[in-house]
Motif scaffolding. Structure first.
Motif, PDB file in Angstrom:
ATOM      1  N   VAL A   1      -1.761  -4.690   3.929  1.00 49.46           N
ATOM      2  CA  VAL A   1      -2.868  -4.502   2.999  1.00 49.46           C
ATOM      3  C   VAL A   1      -3.664  -3.227   3.240  1.00 49.46           C
ATOM      4  CG1 VAL A   1      -3.146  -6.933   2.438  1.00 49.46           C
ATOM      5  CG2 VAL A   1      -4.288  -5.992   4.464  1.00 49.46           C
ATOM      6  N   GLY A   2      -3.360  -2.511   4.337  1.00 46.97           N
ATOM      7  CA  GLY A   2      -4.086  -1.273   4.581  1.00 46.97           C
ATOM      8  C   GLY A   2      -3.435  -0.453   5.681  1.00 46.97           C
ATOM      9  N   ILE A   3      -3.595   0.870   5.593  1.00 51.03           N
ATOM     10  CA  ILE A   3      -3.136   1.761   6.663  1.00 51.03           C
ATOM     11  C   ILE A   3      -4.355   2.149   7.490  1.00 51.03           C
ATOM     12  CG2 ILE A   3      -2.019   3.972   7.188  1.00 51.03           C
ATOM     13  CD1 ILE A   3      -0.611   3.784   4.456  1.00 51.03           C
ATOM     14  N   ILE A   4      -4.251   2.021   8.802  1.00 46.82           N
ATOM     15  CA  ILE A   4      -5.380   2.350   9.680  1.00 46.82           C
ATOM     16  C   ILE A   4      -5.433   3.864   9.858  1.00 46.82           C
ATOM     17  CG2 ILE A   4      -6.394   1.961  11.945  1.00 46.82           C
ATOM     18  CD1 ILE A   4      -4.810  -0.665  12.097  1.00 46.82           C
TER      19      ILE A   4
ATOM     20  N   ILE B   1      -2.619  -2.847   8.709  1.00 45.00           N
ATOM     21  CA  ILE B   1      -3.253  -4.166   8.730  1.00 45.00           C
ATOM     22  C   ILE B   1      -2.361  -5.110   7.933  1.00 45.00           C
ATOM     23  CG2 ILE B   1      -5.331  -5.467   8.140  1.00 45.00           C
ATOM     24  CD1 ILE B   1      -6.792  -2.732   7.881  1.00 45.00           C
ATOM     25  N   CYS B   2      -1.956  -6.220   8.559  1.00 41.45           N
ATOM     26  CA  CYS B   2      -1.117  -7.203   7.883  1.00 41.45           C
ATOM     27  C   CYS B   2      -1.892  -8.504   7.723  1.00 41.45           C
ATOM     28  CB  CYS B   2       0.143  -7.493   8.690  1.00 41.45           C
ATOM     29  SG  CYS B   2       1.326  -6.144   8.726  1.00 41.45           S
TER      30      CYS B   2
ATOM     31  N   VAL C   1       0.798  -1.231   0.000  1.00 39.76           N
ATOM     32  CA  VAL C   1       0.000   0.000   0.000  1.00 39.76           C
ATOM     33  C   VAL C   1       0.832   1.282   0.000  1.00 39.76           C
ATOM     34  CG1 VAL C   1      -2.056  -0.977   1.068  1.00 39.76           C
ATOM     35  CG2 VAL C   1      -0.219  -0.129   2.525  1.00 39.76           C
TER      36      VAL C   1
END
Lengths: 99, 99, 99, 99, 99
Positions: free
Chosen positions: B72-75, B49-50, B40
């Protein structure tokens, strides 16, 4: 499968497109917070069944969905203290069934 | 999926060619340092998020990519202490959502 | 992926033929000794990146190779104490990048 | 595979349809309660073998069944304390077989 | 892969037919007893290499074999205390190999 408690939704604006529109929820697995994909429609406070491993992908809707933890069911009634009071080494069963 | 904090990039000159040009990052999973592939574009200090298991491969770009942990994502906003103060056995929800 | 330290080669004369001629190494994952297949050519004392799950198979050379832990890279410089001194709950980053 | 003790059935009215009619059981893995799919017909109090990972799917009946923990066998006789008294570092074997 | 010690055979009369005629053994992984499928022919007291994850299936003989832990090799010589005396953070290697 794990028995977890739903804590709250998780907002992640910058994420891979493969997650599509599905909801991500923070769940408590014991005292550890994890993120799960919601496949049943649950709310904070629910006790839920979470599936991991490769099964989490198909449970989230398709073989290529990139989840390793998916909520697959809401538990009707759950007392988190009940099971822990069963001594694991005991020969008998504490609940309902015969042995 | 795990909630991790990005620590720093990881330099590994001698590595298998299958990793291609993708960035490897050191992340903190609780107090354990692990290595994740960045899908990302995140920076040190981000809470992310891993995804693990076999889903980490497709999340990194292809079914044959050799990753077992992919970011897969940044919080958007994360307070690591907030969730831990929820007693797991309590019937209600402490944060935001309705029950 | 895990950050492990190579301890020594492992000799197993009686093993399944599927392992072929690849080297097996004892590695330290924290304080636990595990066995990994070497895909990069490392020596005792090296700090390495180990991939697990189903990705370990393709990383070892083929989809049917029976590994669940494969060494996929040697870390150029690693100070095992450096990352652990970062308090996970802190808002800033201790190393290099901006937040 | 894990050695678990069956605690009780788990009722989850709101669950994904992929679970079909199969029974879900709460099992004790050490002191942790997990949920397993029953593939052998066991009752509370039984000591059972549980398979995880991707093998749990085929063990539950089909490659696409969304289980990550399936009960695949009932242990004829199990004394949970017997094995734990074997000091792991000892050269000999405490039970039955020759070395 | 894990380094385990074989404890004893496990008898499970009521089990899924997919296990066929292969031997199931109780092994010690640290202080935890697990069940592994024997693919090499070992006896109680042996120190063995156990493979998990999806690789355990092919190691047991076929892609559809429902194992998540398969014994894939017998270690020629193993001193369980030797490796643990290596301080993980030290720069050198204590055992056998050169650095």
């Amino acid at each position: 499968m794990l028995i977890c408690k739903v804590v709250k939704p998780l907002v992640s604006t910058n994420r891979i497109p493969d997650f599509e529109h599905k909801h991500l929820l923070v769940v408590l697995d014991g005292s550890t917070q994890k993120v799960a994909v919601d496949a049943v429609g649950c709310i904070p406070g629910d006790w839920v069944i979470c599936v991991g491993s490769s099964a989490a992908r198909e449970a989230a809707g398709s073989k290529s969905y990139p989840s390793d933890l998916t909520i697959v069911g809401i538990i009707d009634h759950w007392d988190p203290e009940a099971g822990k009071s069963v001594p694991p080494a005991s020969g008998g069963s504490s609940s309902g069934g015969a042995s």
